[in-house]
Write an enzyme that holds these catalytic residues in place. Structure first.
Site: not given
Lengths: 111, 574
Positions: B387, B299
């Site tokens: 997260e 990414r």
């Protein structure tokens, strides 16, 4: 392009009032886009629910749009007047916010 | 669990063993595991339960060494995770994620989540950065909703878990340096609530809501990081924000998550084209030996490639790249994505005829609350998971690891928080909530700047000056703008109403977001190199001397304190 959002506002126990806001938009933008822009540009106290913004995953932004129950995140803005109102069969909390939380997921059950 | 009357002068008060803040995948799993371990649990979310957070939005894949598609071992998954993290991973957390991942996915399978199957086994796709097919998913683009639904069904059937939606945690209560509960704003009534808990778990997700273009729910402004900082915990790797390279850009797409193009690429091999209609990924693939020229740009590299093409004047009209499936027969597209094709058609998109435009979009936060291998923060009684935790992904999280992280860390944090709770008594004392209660009671109507517009301005400045490409001048400018916004919001919350007050929520969000934005910009300015998701135009290239994590804490006087630590190595004790 411009849409006129005629929004039913108020809290329980007072007669509902309709306030109209003009919102500028580009093709493809949603009613939720328009409501969020209004909070920045016109009235930060305008209350409506939303969470996922665009994905139609959270289902929180359900309201009455031109008399039909729909999601603000998927209905597109159009030129002319669009009438927005809270869900009619749910308890009103404020403006376009209604009591849609399952009873056993509320802090306490409200009348 | 007790509750006092709502009409008394004192705020309503709830007592529990474990308070879990945030009901996404990590928070729901934490609540389940804490209850399984025998603790009474309150699961609180500012949104409706199971609707907010990132998990429900995830349309992609979940990585785990299941050995269903091809032989695999969690150590291979770990090797890929560490390589992708470019030297900054906390190896203990990464190992925990990879080793426990298969157990959690199997447990979810037992709960009938419905992983896509083929020839009698769970299908696993190969995502960029993985050395073999490892990523399970649920058709069509339904991974996150199915994971959310499955966990919620387990929650509803579990005993000992009280779920409370529409409850915004304002501050974690701390007594003698230990977490003892929280103060919250009950959104439907506007009343302040106090919660006493023997252990508190932060499961509030990431901070991508700080950016203009993001794939986050509205509640992902990073509030858990601000809660952690003010409670005395540390944050790690805050400068490392992952941008998802091919977020949908144009035409305007409603009713679908903007990060939905990845599965299309896995299944159909879409081509990324510049304005000259030329594939350009190859031009950037040689920079990294792990990228072999197929669709394997991780990414960070793909974000870099698209941004560079746009800067070179080869961007698409809306300022991104084209993603084309025109080489794929219509029937094949229909076969792979079924009803999704109709949803696209409703948006005026026909993939067999025209490309769409895509561009990098804030997607995930590698940084977060600093925890040890038991998911505990520096504050006794305070845990974090999902997260919200920093360190497992290093400088670039591998595709497919986010949901795995949510499930694995959620379960661990829940179990360990329950263990702590069952060994300790309530530490609660009313003064621990005084400052947060005073803050809420001070809220008043006033001619304040429009807080919704300030949130919008903050997102714009973060995107422009603290985005994937950074330099000293822009970061300094961002820090000045953040300081200016802090002055503008002042110390007293603005409010507009009693029930469901969006102005007060925006003010409380800004209080958190500005602190968190600063926690990103300060270490971004200090890191004078380019690594993974942190790219400095004025310091290109990786500098081996910077193979260190940066730690942010709140010093006395509410100043941010920055320090460095060598990445943790070694394996977690299970």
């Amino acid at each position: 392009m411009k849409a006129m959002l005629a929004i039913q506002r108020g809290v329980p126990g007072e007669p509902p009032r309709t306030e109209s806001f003009e919102v500028t938009f580009e093709t493809g933008q949603s009613v939720l886009d328009g409501l969020r822009a209004l909070r920045c540009e016109a009235d930060p106290s305008l209350a409506f629910r939303f969470s996922c913004i665009n994905a139609n995953a959270c289902k929180e932004c359900m309201m009455l749009i031109d008399g039909k129950v729909d999601y603000a995140c998927t209905v597109r803005l159009k030129e002319g007047v669009m009438a927005l109102a809270p869900l009619p069969k749910k308890g009103l909390i404020r403006d376009l916010v209604t009591e849609i939380a399952p009873p056993d997921e509320r802090l306490w059950p409200r009348p | 669990m007790t509750m006092q009357g709502k009409n008394s002068a004192a705020p309503a008060h709830i007592e529990t063993d474990v308070l879990v803040i945030g009901a996404g995948g990590a928070g729901m799993y934490a609540a389940l595991e804490a209850a399984r371990a025998g603790a009474a649990v309150v699961l609180a979310d500012r949104s409706l339960i199971g609707r907010g957070g990132a998990t429900v939005m995830a349309q992609m894949t979940v990585a785990a060494a299941l050995s269903e598609e091809t032989p695999d071992h969690w150590e291979h998954h770990l090797a890929d995770t560490l390589a992708s993290g470019r030297g900054l991973c906390d190896e203990r957390l990464a190992a925990l994620l990879c080793e426990d991942g298969p157990h959690r996915l199997r447990e979810m399978e037992g709960w009938k989540v419905g992983w896509a199957r083929e020839d009698g086994h769970i299908k696993q796709a190969q995502a960029p950065g993985h050395d073999r097919p490892r990523c399970a998913y649920i058709d069509f683009l339904s991974t996150g909703p199915a994971v959310s639904r499955t966990l919620r069904a387990q929650l509803i059937n579990a005993s000992g878990i009280r779920r409370i939606g529409e409850l915004m945690i304002v501050d974690i209560a701390v007594r003698d340096g230990e977490a003892c509960g929280a103060t919250a704003l009950h959104l439907p009534t506007g009343e302040a609530i106090t919660l006493a808990a023997k252990a508190v778990v932060i499961a509030t997700g990431g901070l991508t809501g700080l950016y203009r273009r993001n794939s986050a729910s509205a509640n992902m402004g990073g509030d858990g990081y601000a809660l952690a900082l003010r409670a005395g915990a540390e944050l790690i790797d805050m400068e490392l924000v992952q941008f998802f390279p091919i977020g949908h850009l144009a035409p305007r797409l409603v009713g679908m998550d903007p990060i939905m193009w990845d599965p299309f690429r896995y299944k159909l091999g879409g081509k990324l084209l510049n304005a000259e209609m030329r594939e350009f990924e190859q031009d950037y693939a040689t920079q990294d030996t792990r990228s072999d020229g197929r669709y394997v740009l991780t990414r960070d590299l793909a974000t870099y490639a698209i941004t560079r093409e746009v800067e070179a004047g080869r961007g698409s009209p809306a300022g991104g790249a084209y993603l084309s499936f025109q080489h794929v027969p219509e029937a094949e597209i229909r076969n792979a994505f079924g009803p999704v094709v109709d949803r696209l058609a409703a948006n005026g998109i026909d993939l067999s005829k025209r490309p769409v435009e895509v561009a990098p979009i804030a997607h995930y936060h590698m940084g977060g609350v600093r925890v040890d291998e038991t998911l505990r923060t520096a504050v006794p009684g305070l845990y974090a998971c999902g997260e919200a935790v920093g360190g497992a992904g290093g400088a670039n999280r591998l595709s497919g690891n986010a949901i795995t992280e949510a499930l694995v860390f959620g379960a661990r944090a829940g179990r360990n928080a329950a263990r702590h709770a069952l060994q300790n008594s309530l530490l609660w004392s009313a003064p621990a909530a005084h400052s947060a209660l005073d803050l809420l009671r001070g809220a008043r109507r006033r001619d304040a700047p429009n807080p919704a517009a300030m949130v919008r301005d903050l997102k714009a400045l973060m995107a422009d000056d603290v985005g994937p490409f950074r330099n000293e001048q822009r970061l300094q400018s961002a820090l000045r703008a953040i300081a200016r916004l802090k002055t503008e919001i002042g110390e007293v919350p603005s409010s507009s109403a009693t029930a469901f007050d969006p102005a007060l929520v925006d003010w409380l969000d800004l209080r958190n977001m500005l602190l968190v934005a600063q926690s990103v910009a300060v270490p971004a300015l200090a890191r004078t190199e380019s690594r993974g998701a942190h790219q400095r135009e004025d310091h290109p290239g990786l500098d081996e001397a910077w193979r260190v994590n940066q730690i942010v804490a709140l010093a006395r006087g509410n100043e941010l304190k920055l320090s460095r630590a060598v990445p943790s190595s070694g394996r977690a004790a299970a």
